[in-house]
Write an enzyme that holds these catalytic residues in place. Structure first.
Site, PDB file in Angstrom:
ATOM      1  N   LYS A  88       0.522  -1.309  -0.216  1.00  0.00           N
ATOM      2  CA  LYS A  88      -0.177   0.152  -0.022  1.00  0.00           C
ATOM      3  C   LYS A  88       0.510   1.787  -0.028  1.00  0.00           C
ATOM      4  O   LYS A  88       0.561   2.492  -0.230  1.00  0.00           O
ATOM      5  CB  LYS A  88      -0.904  -0.038   1.379  1.00  0.00           C
ATOM      6  CG  LYS A  88      -1.764  -0.963   1.388  1.00  0.00           C
ATOM      7  CD  LYS A  88      -3.198  -0.560   1.641  1.00  0.00           C
ATOM      8  CE  LYS A  88      -4.543  -1.122   1.596  1.00  0.00           C
ATOM      9  NZ  LYS A  88      -4.365  -3.347   2.111  1.00  0.00           N
ATOM     10  N   GLU A 110      -9.579   7.144   2.597  1.00  0.00           N
ATOM     11  CA  GLU A 110     -11.037   6.336   3.714  1.00  0.00           C
ATOM     12  C   GLU A 110      -9.882   5.176   4.299  1.00  0.00           C
ATOM     13  O   GLU A 110      -9.238   4.951   3.706  1.00  0.00           O
ATOM     14  CB  GLU A 110     -11.750   5.860   2.805  1.00  0.00           C
ATOM     15  CG  GLU A 110     -11.940   4.892   2.053  1.00  0.00           C
ATOM     16  CD  GLU A 110     -10.115   4.933   1.330  1.00  0.00           C
ATOM     17  OE1 GLU A 110     -10.457   6.157   0.594  1.00  0.00           O
ATOM     18  OE2 GLU A 110      -9.669   3.452   0.445  1.00  0.00           O
ATOM     19  N   SER A 375       2.230  -9.696  -0.242  1.00  0.00           N
ATOM     20  CA  SER A 375       1.665  -8.095  -0.207  1.00  0.00           C
ATOM     21  C   SER A 375       2.040  -7.703   0.579  1.00  0.00           C
ATOM     22  O   SER A 375       2.628  -6.257   0.791  1.00  0.00           O
ATOM     23  CB  SER A 375       0.272  -8.089  -0.751  1.00  0.00           C
ATOM     24  OG  SER A 375      -0.906  -9.101  -0.550  1.00  0.00           O
TER      25      SER A 375
HETATM   26  C1  LIG Z   1      -4.768  -3.923   1.812  1.00  0.00           C
HETATM   27  C2  LIG Z   1      -4.436  -5.114   1.518  1.00  0.00           C
HETATM   28  C3  LIG Z   1      -4.201  -5.483   0.508  1.00  0.00           C
HETATM   29  C4  LIG Z   1      -5.807  -5.510  -0.551  1.00  0.00           C
HETATM   30  O1  LIG Z   1      -5.562  -4.891  -0.817  1.00  0.00           O
HETATM   31  P1  LIG Z   1      -5.586  -4.763  -3.016  1.00  0.00           P
HETATM   32  O2  LIG Z   1      -5.680  -3.343  -3.614  1.00  0.00           O
HETATM   33  O3  LIG Z   1      -6.576  -5.741  -3.463  1.00  0.00           O
HETATM   34  O4  LIG Z   1      -4.234  -5.029  -3.317  1.00  0.00           O
HETATM   35  C5  LIG Z   1      -3.949  -6.693   0.243  1.00  0.00           C
HETATM   36  N1  LIG Z   1      -2.425  -7.244   1.059  1.00  0.00           N
HETATM   37  C6  LIG Z   1      -2.783  -6.554   2.166  1.00  0.00           C
HETATM   38  C7  LIG Z   1      -0.941  -6.876   2.776  1.00  0.00           C
HETATM   39  C8  LIG Z   1      -3.153  -5.713   2.396  1.00  0.00           C
HETATM   40  O5  LIG Z   1      -2.578  -4.651   3.115  1.00  0.00           O
END
Ligand SMILES: *Cc1c(COP(=O)(O)O)cnc(C)c1O
Length: 390
Positions: A88, A110, A375
């Site tokens: 993010k 948000e 992620s």
């Molecule tokens: C917020 C988040 C997501 C989901 O958001 P996407 O927009 O689908 O990438 C996925 N993994 C983590 C670690 C997050 O914090």
């Protein structure tokens, strides 16, 4: 083919389904974004922030133990190693810098689980811009640690007390604030969702994931991978990985959504279980009742707990460029343990869904090469895992 088109459509998905009052805000944003996209100074500053502050490039790690166990070649794109713990921050830094270049004095955002709120507060304070975050009262109760993080970082958190007191209403309040204060305020949206141009802007800032991964896999094995696998909430980490591989049709894309309780229970699998509709300013797949009422979503992973998805994913589904699969809470916990035990990497619960999916993929893709987008890291989710594992 360059998508979205001028009106913000990816095929039949996307667009701007918004009240008239928002047109000016979005037009100003679109114009400013076009400008900075070509601006050398912006590009240079963004690159510097990503490398020196966020920690890019992130490694593409060959996961030997997991690979041997599954009979796949698994490379892991380590977005979990970034500053603040997830992908993010790529988007938050890009948009906060855009806000600065636009001369805005105030950033609003948000947040649901608080991850995007923390990333925004981080980027805003770094660049010396005031930050206010809208968060549902219900979510504030559930996510005390992130609430506290935002406060430490100097952000003001505005409780949202209408409706379900969660993410959906927090978005509406942020848009309302933006309309009233657009002269000095920038609205920093958290995923590839919402009205045009947000899905494009957020995608562009996240494609650094796929650009790096492409370079890294070519240098590691001299050819492109067979599969890209990523979890999909709003869809930003997945699109960030997929997009730079779009034209290589032999590289298969798999987006993994949250099946939640599974078997007809509440889920957050908009693409697998939803249907096309208009939600939060654009046309895309959404979880809805027959009368169009938006359903409540559920996932063990806070970041996937969302009834909508970005329009570019709906387009990929429609043209069959990507495949979407759903993985349940219980299976995600198995993925969580699998990566922790085989590789000594504790994943966030969101990408744990994608980790579990590798087990299914292994049955039909023995010996193939896979890039998994990790992620985020799991520190934020330890309490949830402890609770579910009892
Ligand atoms: C917020 C988040 C997501 C989901 O958001 P996407 O927009 O689908 O990438 C996925 N993994 C983590 C670690 C997050 O914090």
């Amino acid at each position: 083919m360059l998508l979205p088109n001028k009106k913000g459509y990816f095929g039949e998905f996307g667009g701007k389904f918004i009240p008239e009052t928002l047109f000016f805000c979005l037009k100003e944003l679109d114009d400013a974004y076009r400008q900075i996209k070509k601006d050398k100074k912006f590009k240079k500053e963004f690159k510097l922030l990503l490398s020196h502050y966020a920690g890019r490039p992130t490694p593409l790690y060959y996961a030997r133990s997991l690979s041997d166990h599954l009979g796949l070649k698994v490379y892991i794109k380590r977005e979990d190693l970034l500053h603040s713990g997830a992908h993010k921050i790529n988007n938050a830094l890009g948009q906060a810098l855009l806000a600065k270049f636009m001369g805005k004095k105030r950033i609003i955002a948000e947040t649901g689980a608080g991850q995007h709120g923390v990333a925004t507060a981080t980027a805003a304070t770094l660049l010396g811009i005031k930050c206010e975050v809208y968060m549902g009262r219900e979510d504030m109760e559930r996510q005390k640690a992130n609430l506290f993080r935002m406060k430490i970082l100097g952000a003001k958190v505005n409780p949202v007390t209408i409706g379900t007191k969660t993410l959906k209403e927090a978005c509406s309040q942020a848009f309302r604030d933006w309309v009233a204060n657009v002269s000095d305020t920038y609205y920093l949206l958290g995923s590839v969702v919402g009205p045009h141009p947000y899905p494009k802007i957020v995608r562009d800032f996240q494609t650094i994931i796929g650009k790096e991964a492409k370079r890294q896999i070519l240098s590691a094995q001299g050819k492109l991978p067979d599969y890209l696998v990523a979890c999909v909430g709003g869809g930003s980490n997945a699109i960030g990985l997929f997009h730079p591989f779009y034209k290589y049709s032999k590289v298969k894309f798999i987006g993994v959504e949250a099946a939640g309780f599974g078997q007809g229970g509440l889920s957050a699998a908009s693409l697998v279980k939803g249907s096309p509709g208009v939600f939060q300013g654009s046309k895309s797949y959404v979880l809805q009742e027959k009368n169009g009422q938006i359903k409540n979503a559920h996932s063990i992973a806070p970041g996937l707990d969302y009834p909508g998805v970005g329009p570019e994913h709906s387009f990929y589904k429609a043209i069959q460029r990507a495949e979407y699969e759903a993985v349940s809470d219980k299976q995600a916990l198995e993925g969580f343990n699998m990566l922790s035990r085989f590789e000594g990497i504790i994943p966030a619960l969101e990408p744990a869904h994608a980790v579990y999916y590798l087990k299914k993929l292994a049955k039909s893709a023995k010996g193939k090469t896979v890039i998994l987008c990790l992620s985020g890291r799991g520190d934020k989710d330890l309490d949830i895992v402890r609770k579910y594992s009892k």
